[in-house]
Design a protein around this motif. Sequence first.
Motif, short mmCIF file in Angstrom:
data_model
loop_
_atom_site.label_atom_id
_atom_site.label_comp_id
_atom_site.label_asym_id
_atom_site.label_seq_id
_atom_site.Cartn_x
_atom_site.Cartn_y
_atom_site.Cartn_z
N GLY A 27 0.83 -1.20 0.00
CA GLY A 27 0.00 0.00 0.00
C GLY A 27 0.87 1.25 0.00
O GLY A 27 2.10 1.18 -0.09
N ARG A 28 0.25 2.45 0.08
CA ARG A 28 1.00 3.71 0.05
C ARG A 28 1.57 3.97 1.44
O ARG A 28 1.08 4.79 2.22
N VAL B 207 1.10 -8.46 6.29
CA VAL B 207 0.13 -7.43 6.68
C VAL B 207 -0.71 -7.05 5.46
O VAL B 207 -0.17 -6.65 4.43
N THR B 208 -2.02 -7.22 5.57
CA THR B 208 -2.92 -6.92 4.46
C THR B 208 -3.81 -5.76 4.88
O THR B 208 -4.47 -5.82 5.91
N LEU B 209 -3.78 -4.73 4.07
CA LEU B 209 -4.41 -3.47 4.46
C LEU B 209 -5.93 -3.57 4.46
O LEU B 209 -6.51 -4.43 3.80
N PRO B 210 -6.57 -2.69 5.24
CA PRO B 210 -8.05 -2.71 5.25
C PRO B 210 -8.64 -2.51 3.86
O PRO B 210 -9.65 -3.10 3.52
N ASP B 211 -8.00 -1.66 3.06
CA ASP B 211 -8.57 -1.36 1.75
C ASP B 211 -7.91 -2.19 0.65
O ASP B 211 -6.84 -2.76 0.86
N ILE B 212 -8.51 -2.22 -0.52
CA ILE B 212 -7.88 -2.86 -1.67
C ILE B 212 -6.68 -2.00 -2.09
O ILE B 212 -6.54 -0.87 -1.66
N ARG B 213 -5.80 -2.55 -2.91
CA ARG B 213 -4.59 -1.83 -3.29
C ARG B 213 -4.21 -2.25 -4.70
O ARG B 213 -4.74 -3.21 -5.25
#
Lengths: 108, 398
Positions: A27-28, B207-213
Amino acid sequence: MDKKQADKKREFARFISKSEPGPGDGGRTGSWRVARPVIDLEKCIPAKKGRPACFKCWAFCPDGVVTKTVPPEIDYEYCKGCGICASECPVCAITMMAETDFAKKKAG
Amino acid sequence: MHIIDSGNTAAANGVKLARAEVIAAYPITPQTPLTEKLSEFVDGGEMDAQYIPVESEHSALAVCIAASSAGARAFTATSANGLLYMSEQVHWAAGARLPIVMCVVNRGIGAPWTVWNDHQDAISQRDSGWIQIYCCDHQQIIDTVIQAFKLAETVSIPVMVCYDGYILSHTYMPFEIPDKGRVDAFLPRISPEYRLDPENPVNLNTVTLPDIRLDIHGKTAPGYMEIRHNLHTDLRSSISVVEEIDAGFKKNFGRGGNPLIEPYRCDDAEFVAICLGSLSYQLRLAVDKLRNDGIPVGVAGIRLYRPFPDQAVREAFSSKKRLIVIEKALSYGNQGALCGDIRAALYAATGSRPDISNYIIGIGGREIQTNMLVDLLEKACTGTEKPGTEAEWIGLRM
């Protein structure tokens, strides 16, 4: 595995958590940063010599956001500000600047 | 080949026939003879597998997770507090979509310390995302272990094969060991959905973020919620896969036919007892006795507990007069876990709904005598009062 089985199989586990090495796959992550590495080109070995050399910052960056170029560049979109590059630089060319100070400096 | 042996030996023979490639387990009563038998098979050259001794159940499943991630067919087994000790990895294996098979030889949970049978261990892992299947006899154990590998590898979800400690694990019964060639044909090696490959290194389940990426190729990659939703929907879709695999097994081996719910004298029954595991076969004796007395009662064993076959439950039971849910586990502070699931499934039924009474029995190995079951069923079937909402404990002595 025949074709019918193969088709069936493909319907399952459509989403798994998989990432490949490269900037930005988490992610960013630049927004996580509280301090940013700033390179002093007066001290940086490849910058001073004007040819490929050293690149310890590139080698040690755990997120692959430092380029192996002359001079090295940091991708602040993804740099988390861990400070490993600053710690590893043999000539102390990289300093960690607090993002709050950077923001103040930017605002003038 | 027919042999007379223990339920643990039946399970071990199933694992051997399934050609598991990595086995990691830590001994715990009443599972121990199963892992001992497997280590014998590997040590004697009867199984071409890596048997990895570990210092804990957490490590046992961690080894299986690693082996399965690398594409190996992996197996482990445990009971009770061993299952709880590996619980973190239990959830991990499901989230990581690894087709591991684990036998849970059901035993009560401490404290106080107990080694005897009930179902609280497996029930406590009900919401982990694993498939859970309960067995009623030794033949079902060996047949289910073989099918479990096929199921796990088809849907990329790990499978728990649960059977009662001592009552099945240590008693001897005749059962057939299926022909090796036919099992090989029934259970070919399926290439896993993904596996670690040194040529193409990847991170799995970081670690997988809450949002899509966007991934490094610029393609949309799922966030945590998409991945978890996919696990849930695949579990729901697995119900029909369980039925298909059972049908294929029946065609090849002549056994099976009721992979979701196993009914006994239920067709014309007004009253149906419902339970998990070997208790359903013991209840058949009580049903036969009451049928002789003219009471229209049957018994149904829930074989597939997760994913819960709620549609099949509605079809089988919504027109009955009364259901008698008898359980060796409960959701403490509420009711029997199975009863809660049955009630929830039937609440969505259109038209009539049966009365439901809930009984807790045999906790921590308290003996269940068949005459207790006869009394319980007779009272439940002939009582005129509506059943209360509280679960009734049967066999308390104080």
